[in-house]
Structures are given as structure tokens and as C-alpha cells.
Write an enzyme that holds these catalytic residues in place. Structure first.
Site, PDB file in Angstrom:
ATOM      1  N   GLN A   1     -10.556  -2.721   0.075  1.00 12.72           N
ATOM      2  CA  GLN A   1     -10.403  -1.484   0.868  1.00 12.72           C
ATOM      3  C   GLN A   1     -11.482  -1.392   1.954  1.00 12.72           C
ATOM      4  O   GLN A   1     -11.900  -2.417   2.458  1.00 12.72           O
ATOM      5  CB  GLN A   1     -10.420  -0.242  -0.046  1.00 12.72           C
ATOM      6  CG  GLN A   1      -9.204  -0.111  -0.939  1.00 12.72           C
ATOM      7  CD  GLN A   1      -9.291  -0.915  -2.201  1.00 12.72           C
ATOM      8  OE1 GLN A   1     -10.321  -0.948  -2.840  1.00 12.72           O
ATOM      9  NE2 GLN A   1      -8.218  -1.569  -2.562  1.00 12.72           N
TER      10      GLN A   1
ATOM     11  N   ASP B   1      -8.023  -3.533   5.208  1.00 10.52           N
ATOM     12  CA  ASP B   1      -7.159  -4.468   5.947  1.00 10.52           C
ATOM     13  C   ASP B   1      -7.832  -5.019   7.194  1.00 10.52           C
ATOM     14  O   ASP B   1      -7.185  -5.252   8.216  1.00 10.52           O
ATOM     15  CB  ASP B   1      -5.825  -3.809   6.336  1.00 10.52           C
ATOM     16  CG  ASP B   1      -5.149  -3.175   5.147  1.00 10.52           C
ATOM     17  OD1 ASP B   1      -5.107  -3.834   4.097  1.00 10.52           O
ATOM     18  OD2 ASP B   1      -4.681  -2.032   5.256  1.00 10.52           O
TER      19      ASP B   1
ATOM     20  N   GLY C   1      -4.918  -6.590  -1.341  1.00 13.97           N
ATOM     21  CA  GLY C   1      -3.961  -7.689  -1.272  1.00 13.97           C
ATOM     22  C   GLY C   1      -4.327  -8.614  -0.144  1.00 13.97           C
ATOM     23  O   GLY C   1      -4.707  -8.160   0.926  1.00 13.97           O
ATOM     24  N   HIS C   2      -4.297  -9.893  -0.410  1.00  9.42           N
ATOM     25  CA  HIS C   2      -4.437 -10.816   0.709  1.00  9.42           C
ATOM     26  C   HIS C   2      -3.592 -12.051   0.476  1.00  9.42           C
ATOM     27  O   HIS C   2      -3.172 -12.341  -0.639  1.00  9.42           O
ATOM     28  CB  HIS C   2      -5.897 -11.142   1.027  1.00  9.42           C
ATOM     29  CG  HIS C   2      -6.684 -11.621  -0.126  1.00  9.42           C
ATOM     30  ND1 HIS C   2      -7.542 -10.804  -0.821  1.00  9.42           N
ATOM     31  CD2 HIS C   2      -6.745 -12.825  -0.711  1.00  9.42           C
ATOM     32  CE1 HIS C   2      -8.086 -11.496  -1.792  1.00  9.42           C
ATOM     33  NE2 HIS C   2      -7.631 -12.720  -1.751  1.00  9.42           N
TER      34      HIS C   2
ATOM     35  N   LYS D   1     -10.080  -9.430   5.500  1.00 11.49           N
ATOM     36  CA  LYS D   1     -11.068  -9.973   4.560  1.00 11.49           C
ATOM     37  C   LYS D   1     -10.678 -11.343   4.033  1.00 11.49           C
ATOM     38  O   LYS D   1     -11.540 -12.188   3.832  1.00 11.49           O
ATOM     39  CB  LYS D   1     -11.226  -9.040   3.362  1.00 11.49           C
ATOM     40  CG  LYS D   1     -12.054  -7.826   3.675  1.00 11.49           C
ATOM     41  CD  LYS D   1     -12.210  -6.969   2.439  1.00 11.49           C
ATOM     42  CE  LYS D   1     -12.229  -5.511   2.781  1.00 11.49           C
ATOM     43  NZ  LYS D   1     -10.900  -4.910   2.993  1.00 11.49           N
TER      44      LYS D   1
HETATM   45  P1  IMP Z   1      -4.795   3.939  -3.976  1.00 12.56           P
HETATM   46  O1  IMP Z   1      -6.034   3.124  -3.861  1.00 12.56           O
HETATM   47  O2  IMP Z   1      -3.561   3.162  -4.308  1.00 12.56           O
HETATM   48  O3  IMP Z   1      -4.997   5.114  -4.908  1.00 12.56           O
HETATM   49  O4  IMP Z   1      -4.493   4.603  -2.536  1.00 12.56           O
HETATM   50  C1  IMP Z   1      -5.367   5.570  -1.952  1.00 12.56           C
HETATM   51  C2  IMP Z   1      -5.446   5.370  -0.433  1.00 12.56           C
HETATM   52  O5  IMP Z   1      -6.127   4.145  -0.158  1.00 12.56           O
HETATM   53  C3  IMP Z   1      -4.103   5.249   0.269  1.00 12.56           C
HETATM   54  O6  IMP Z   1      -4.221   5.816   1.566  1.00 12.56           O
HETATM   55  C4  IMP Z   1      -3.889   3.742   0.387  1.00 12.56           C
HETATM   56  O7  IMP Z   1      -3.028   3.395   1.453  1.00 12.56           O
HETATM   57  C5  IMP Z   1      -5.312   3.300   0.645  1.00 12.56           C
HETATM   58  N1  IMP Z   1      -5.559   1.922   0.222  1.00 12.56           N
HETATM   59  C6  IMP Z   1      -5.781   1.458  -1.025  1.00 12.56           C
HETATM   60  N2  IMP Z   1      -6.004   0.139  -1.018  1.00 12.56           N
HETATM   61  C7  IMP Z   1      -5.950  -0.265   0.261  1.00 12.56           C
HETATM   62  C8  IMP Z   1      -6.150  -1.524   0.905  1.00 12.56           C
HETATM   63  O8  IMP Z   1      -6.439  -2.562   0.294  1.00 12.56           O
HETATM   64  N3  IMP Z   1      -6.011  -1.523   2.267  1.00 12.56           N
HETATM   65  C9  IMP Z   1      -5.740  -0.390   2.971  1.00 12.56           C
HETATM   66  N4  IMP Z   1      -5.557   0.804   2.409  1.00 12.56           N
HETATM   67  C10 IMP Z   1      -5.669   0.872   1.066  1.00 12.56           C
END
Ligand code: IMP
Length: 429
Positions: free
Chosen positions: A225, A13, A40-41, A16
Site C-alpha cells: 500500500q 501502486d 498485489g504485484h 513496487k
Molecule cells: P483494504 O486494505 O482492502 O481494507 O482497503 C482499504 C483501502 O485501501 C481501499 O481504498 C483500497 O482500495 C486501498 N488499498 C488496499 N490495498 C491497496 C494496494 O495495494 N494498492 C492500492 N490501494 C490499496
């Protein structure tokens, strides 16, 4: 070899969407190399805003090819839904002869049972605050060699047999978690309406990306991420299940490290995190709340309020090392405007009693951050287009960051609009 990798240097976040959009202005190709609908954006289309999870923002540029590479995990239904949203708003996602989005036939399919398991686990003791999009369980299947590459969507018989096998594997887990095991027929029925559309987008994206790089096209490899969520280099086990670091760009897209000529790290002027896990510079006071409100720090996928805190320089230094960053894009500097003083973590006291400027990643839950305090500024920053347009206090803050992590800024973002940006260097030059 103008291939530029853009990665998040924190917990994701970092803004990007806007920065990738700026860098892709002259790009021929944008490639997402890992993760899935957990990212997500926001795309601005005319007067509308659409939140996309899978489709790169390059889709808004008619001459840019968008690629979802094999390091990704893709929910076919989400993908087609996103394309439908874009089409409804007049964005061309396919021409009469071809799709504008190319999807790897070796990326893995997220299917309803992955989403089910992710959601059920998040209700239990082992919850880490995932986005519940099925990302973790899908990567589990991939690594266990029982996943379903999207190429299987071309062949209903193969698909049926793979889904059947996957359900046999997941059934005991789903039952143990208190869920109902879906039937193979239900899963196939859910995929059928989107199957042929996704199949039409499939290709060997490795060959495509490699050729683009070899032919000296401008290619942006867009990470999702952030570094501290990396399965190997992040704050394990509070991580995602993929490799959002620069090395992951090579693995996920299938091009060699010698083909990359710049790695840009995105870093906010402060820190946020979504979900569980250590965050030593987190603020639990009114300053943290102010940053959340002014910075609109709410998850674009889940709507969750993000945790907010001061910038962590040992963490950024770590990101510079792990990714081999050649430049920083520092975002959301404007969010700090109006704070009387700004703190930045410069070192840690470890549980063993040592003071260190190296991120103690394995002891982060017990390490104590040491801060340096900077004077704040009150002037609005949105109109700044050069460093000299910034108040002296903001410049001091930025220069301190650059010199402490030994990496210079190539861009500073001072507002959410495209033009609210100080561009110091083009990563393609
Ligand atoms: P998952 O990727 O849904 O399995 O989540 C694993 C961890 O990564 C959690 O703490 C989510 O909040 C974090 N996470 C996954 N994708 C994002 C992102 O795009 N931005 C911020 N945190 C993310």
C-alpha cells in the site's frame, strides 16, 4: 546494518514490484511487514505472468529468503494457492528439507468470515472501496484481542476454540448485514487442506530478521500500500487497517529503528488512487484517461480502473516527513511522454482561505490545489540509462520534484522492463 525499507509514498501502486525486484537482486532476505492479500504485484516467470498478493517477488531468486512477518494478515488458502501457481510454473518454493518462505506464527489468519464481512459491508452505505479480502475485519479482531495467530494452525483443538469464539462475536454483525453465519465446522473444513502446509512454514520471524540484520545480511523490508493509506497517517477513514509507513516496518517485522539504515519512498511521476476518499489532483478528463491507459492503471487485485491525476508535491513532502525518506524512486516517468504540458500541485488553498505548501490532510476534500505547469516532451524515454539521456523538460520536472520536497532520487523508472531504469544510487551502499 544494511536494512533498507521501501515504502509507497502515495496511495499505493507506485510500481513496487519492479523496484523491489531491482533492490533485492543482491539481498539475502526480503520481508513483508504489513497488510495482506490486498496488495498485489505481477511476477514474470518465463513467458508467464502471475499476480501474487502475499508472496514477495524475492521468491524468484533462489538465494533470497522470503519472510511474511507478524504485522501481516494472511489468508492461508490464498497463500497456498499462490505457492501452487508458482510451483506449477517451475518456481522452487520449498526444497526437500525446508520451505523457502518463512511465515510468522504471530501474523494473523484471515478466515472466510473476515472476507464475508468485508464484502457485505462494501455493499452498504459505509463502503469505502476496500479490496474485499477480509483485511479490515481481520485487523479488527487482532486489535480487539480475539484474532487467530497463525500459530494456532499447529494445534487443531486451539484452532477450533478460537474459531468458535470468533464466530460468536461476528454472528450478530453478519446477520445484521444480511449474510449467513458459517458454522465452525465449515471454517475448519475450509482450512484443513492447507493447514499442515502453512504450519510447516511457521517460525519466529522476529528472531530470524533480527539475526539477519545483526549478521550484516542485506535485508529489504518491503511495504505494501502507501503512506496516504496508513491507518494513522493516511486520509482516514479512507485508509487500510495497517501501517504501511516506515515506522510500521519496525513494528511489523520486530526490529528496532536503529537497525534501519535507509528508507526509500516510491512515487509515481503522477498520482493514482483506488477506492474512495479525497484526491484533489484527480483528473476527470481525457488526460486522466490517457494516463490510465498508457500507465495500465487497473488494480492488480481487483481489476478496478484506478483514479488518475497530477503529482501532488505537498502530499509527497508529507510522505518524506512521515517516513523520514532518504531517497526517492520515481516511477513511470515514461507514461507522461507525449503530453503537451504537465501540471504539478505545489500548494493548496485551504477552506479557511490560507495558501499552504503543507498537505492539509484533514481538509483534503475541500482544499483547492494550486498548480505549476511544465513543458512536456515527446521523446520516448525507454532507452535512457542516465539523467543526461532524458530530454531537458523531463530533467527539469524531476529536479523540481527533488528540490521541492528536499529529497533526491536514487532511481528513475522509464519503462516496465527491468533494464528501463536509471539507477543513481544503490540504497545498500
Ligand atoms: P483494504 O486494505 O482492502 O481494507 O482497503 C482499504 C483501502 O485501501 C481501499 O481504498 C483500497 O482500495 C486501498 N488499498 C488496499 N490495498 C491497496 C494496494 O495495494 N494498492 C492500492 N490501494 C490499496
Amino acid at each position: 546494518m544494511p536494512a533498507v525499507v521501501i515504502v509507497g509514498a502515495q496511495w499505493g501502486d507506485e510500481g513496487k514490484g519492479k523496484i523491489v525486484d531491482i533492490f533485492t537482486e543482491h539481498a539475502d532476505m526480503v520481508v513483508r511487514f504489513g497488510g495482506g492479500p490486498n496488495a498485489g504485484h505481477t511476477l514474470v516467470v518465463g513467458n508467464d505472468k502471475i499476480i501474487v498478493r502475499l508472496v514477495p517477488s524475492g521468491i524468484l531468486r533462489p538465494n533470497t529468503t522470503c519472510v511474511l512477518a507478524q504485522g501481516m494478515v494472511i489468508d492461508p488458502t490464498s497463500l497456498v494457492t499462490e505457492l501452487g501457481e508458482l510451483e506449477r510454473r517451475g518456481v522452487t518454493t520449498r526444497t526437500r528439507t525446508e520451505e523457502r518462505l518463512v511465515v510468522s506464527d504471530r501474523a494473523h489468519a484471515i478466515l472466510p468470515y473476515h472476507v464475508l464481512v468485508d464484502g457485505l459491508r462494501e455493499q452498504g452505505n459505509g463502503a469505502i472501496g476496500t479490496t474485499k479480502r477480509g483485511v479490515g475485519p481481520c485487523y479488527e479482531d487482532k486489535v480487539a484481542r480475539r484474532g487467530i495467530p497463525l500459530g494456532a494452525l499447529r494445534d487443531p483443538a486451539r484452532l477450533k476454540s478460537l474459531v468458535g469464539r470468533a464466530l460468536e462475536n461476528w454472528a450478530p454483525t453478519i446477520r445484521a448485514l444480511g449474510g449467513n453465519v458459517p458454522s465452525c465446522a465449515e471454517i475448519l473444513e475450509a482450512i484443513e487442506p492447507v493447514r499442515s502446509r502453512v504450519a510447516a512454514m511457521l517460525a519466529d520471524t522476529q528472531a530470524l530478521v533480527e539475526r539477519a540484520v545483526r549478521e550484516k545480511n542485506r535485508v529489504v523490508l518491503e511495504g505494501a500500500q502507501g503512506t496516504l493509506l496508513d491507518i494513522d497517517h493516511g486520509t482516514y477513514p479512507f485508509v487500510t487497517s495497517s501501517s504501511p509507513t516506515a515506522g510500521g516496518a519496525c513494528i511489523g517485522s520486530g526490529i528496532g529503528p536503529t537497525r534501519i539504515n535507509e528508507v526509500v519512498g516510491l512515487v509515481k511521476a503522477y498520482t493514482t488512487r483506488v477506492g474512495g476518499g479525497p484526491f484533489p489532483t484527480e483528473l476527470h478528463d481525457e488526460i486522466g484517461e490517457r494516463i490510465r491507459q498508457v500507465g495500465a492503471e487497473f488494480g492488480s487485485v481487483t481489476g478496478r480502473p484506478r483514479r488518475t491525476g497530477w503529482l501532488d508535491l505537498p502530499a509527497l513532502r508529507y510522505a518524506v516527513r512521515v517516513n523520514g525518506l532518504g531517497g526517492l524512486a520515481i516511477t513511470k516517468l515514461d507514461v507522461l511522454t507525449g503530453l503537451g504540458e504537465i501540471k504539478v500541485c505545489v500548494a493548496y488553498d485551504t477552506p479557511g482561505g490560507n495558501r499552504t505548501s503543507v498537505l492539509p490532510i484533514d481538509e483534503l476534500d475541500r482544499a483547492v490545489p494550486i498548480y505549476k505547469t511544465f513543458r512536456g516532451w515527446d521523446k520516448e524515454l525507454g532507452s535512457a540509462r542516465a539523467m543526461n539521456d532524458l530530454p531537458i523538460e523531463a530533467r527539469e520536472y524531476l529536479h523540481f520534484i527533488e528540490s521541492e520536497v528536499d529529497c533526491s532520487a536514487l532511481l528513475v523508472s522509464v519503462g516496465s522492463r527491468r533494464e528501463e531504469t536509471i539507477v543513481l544510487r544503490n540504497p545498500f551502499d
